[in-house]
Design a protein around this motif. Sequence first.
Motif, PDB file in Angstrom:
ATOM      1  N   ALA A   1      62.652  12.819  57.824  1.00  0.00           N
ATOM      2  CA  ALA A   1      62.406  13.964  57.048  1.00  0.00           C
ATOM      3  C   ALA A   1      63.455  15.001  57.160  1.00  0.00           C
TER       4      ALA A   1
ATOM      5  N   THR B   1      53.065  16.615  57.862  1.00  0.00           N
ATOM      6  CA  THR B   1      54.157  17.789  58.338  1.00  0.00           C
ATOM      7  C   THR B   1      55.440  17.901  57.568  1.00  0.00           C
ATOM      8  N   SER B   2      55.567  17.083  56.311  1.00  0.00           N
ATOM      9  CA  SER B   2      56.743  17.359  55.592  1.00  0.00           C
ATOM     10  C   SER B   2      56.427  16.418  54.291  1.00  0.00           C
TER      11      SER B   2
ATOM     12  N   TRP C   1      65.159  18.221  54.475  1.00  0.00           N
ATOM     13  CA  TRP C   1      64.793  19.963  54.268  1.00  0.00           C
ATOM     14  C   TRP C   1      65.876  20.675  54.958  1.00  0.00           C
TER      15      TRP C   1
ATOM     16  N   TYR D   1      59.206  15.340  60.719  1.00  0.00           N
ATOM     17  CA  TYR D   1      59.700  16.519  60.424  1.00  0.00           C
ATOM     18  C   TYR D   1      61.188  16.915  61.091  1.00  0.00           C
TER      19      TYR D   1
ATOM     20  N   VAL E   1      54.220  21.955  56.535  1.00  0.00           N
ATOM     21  CA  VAL E   1      55.445  21.897  57.678  1.00  0.00           C
ATOM     22  C   VAL E   1      55.137  22.715  58.729  1.00  0.00           C
TER      23      VAL E   1
END
Length: 349
Positions: free
Chosen positions: A283, A131-132, A287, A262, A154
């Motif tokens: 994570a 997921t990341s 981001w 994430y 993601v």
Amino acid sequence: MPAPIVFLASADYARRTGGYVYNMHLLEALKRQGARIDMLMLETGFPTVSQAERRWLLEALRGLPEDTVLLTDHIYLCDLAEVFAALPLPVVSIFHHSLVEEQGDPSDDRALMLRQAEGQAIARSAGLLVTSDETGRYVARHYGASADKVRVAVPGNRIVPRVAVGTRPAPLSILSVGAIIPRKRYDYMLAVATHLKDLDWRWHIAGDPERYPEHAAALKAQADAAGLADRFVFLGDVADDDLEDLFQSSDLYVATSAYEGYGMAVAEAFRHGMPVVTTASGAVSTWAAGGMLAAPADDAAGMADLIRPLLSDRARLQALADRAWRFGKTLPSWEETFDGIGEWLAKPS
């Protein structure tokens, strides 16, 4: 004709979790892309699958066509290693985040056992959906997962109305979302709140308290002892419509997790144009950009010092909300997230 896909899950998979939401959107995307999907549902998967269901599952899997691709969370693969060791079917695992980070101190005996189980699960997987980018690096670093095995997708986002941050009468409203589990560190969050008692706010926590009921009860007692029981409120599991109402009536999102694969709730806050204060946990820090303040993970007073100016100055709060709204609009939709996923999933077969 594409290979049939069998999705393995259990009836007790918590519905209001990021993992469940992600998996359901994945299945919807596969169906839109023309995949044939059958469901294989265990009655109980947590904390472990019973011996009777293990025998049933083995027989069910043995009856599947040889070109079937089995899709499942890696947590099932960890628990059912002996079942999958007896079968040649290709397995694609969804790796939301590590069980080691979820359940264990990285140095204790349980963590070592979980690390071994995850290593076996990833070695057994023909493909790995993570997921990341950070989670992709995690499985490569800890388990040697090769890049050709891993696909990063993601979590996507819905189109939602912007929150009117800082426009309502006092008190300002703080929101945190997530199951009441140790990894989310609500005890640390409560310690942060004690440094802000002189300000006018209400803090709502939306999350399932039943996974660790003793932990949830201890947190409520801690809030009561701090004199915050009427201001730092555990709402329990909240329905989707009610959760949207909570977002629309809140002014600031706060997260204190020890680790995130994430950080879907943080992304949802950005998508709503809500400013975020969060610890740099896993994570999220790799981001999350505009509209966020990165808080210390082990200094409650220091984290409170970041929140205080936002609660004291609505112009500052709204300026951060503007940045959150702009950044939120750059986050992908679910359609973008799973574009081409059916073709990728067919490769292990």
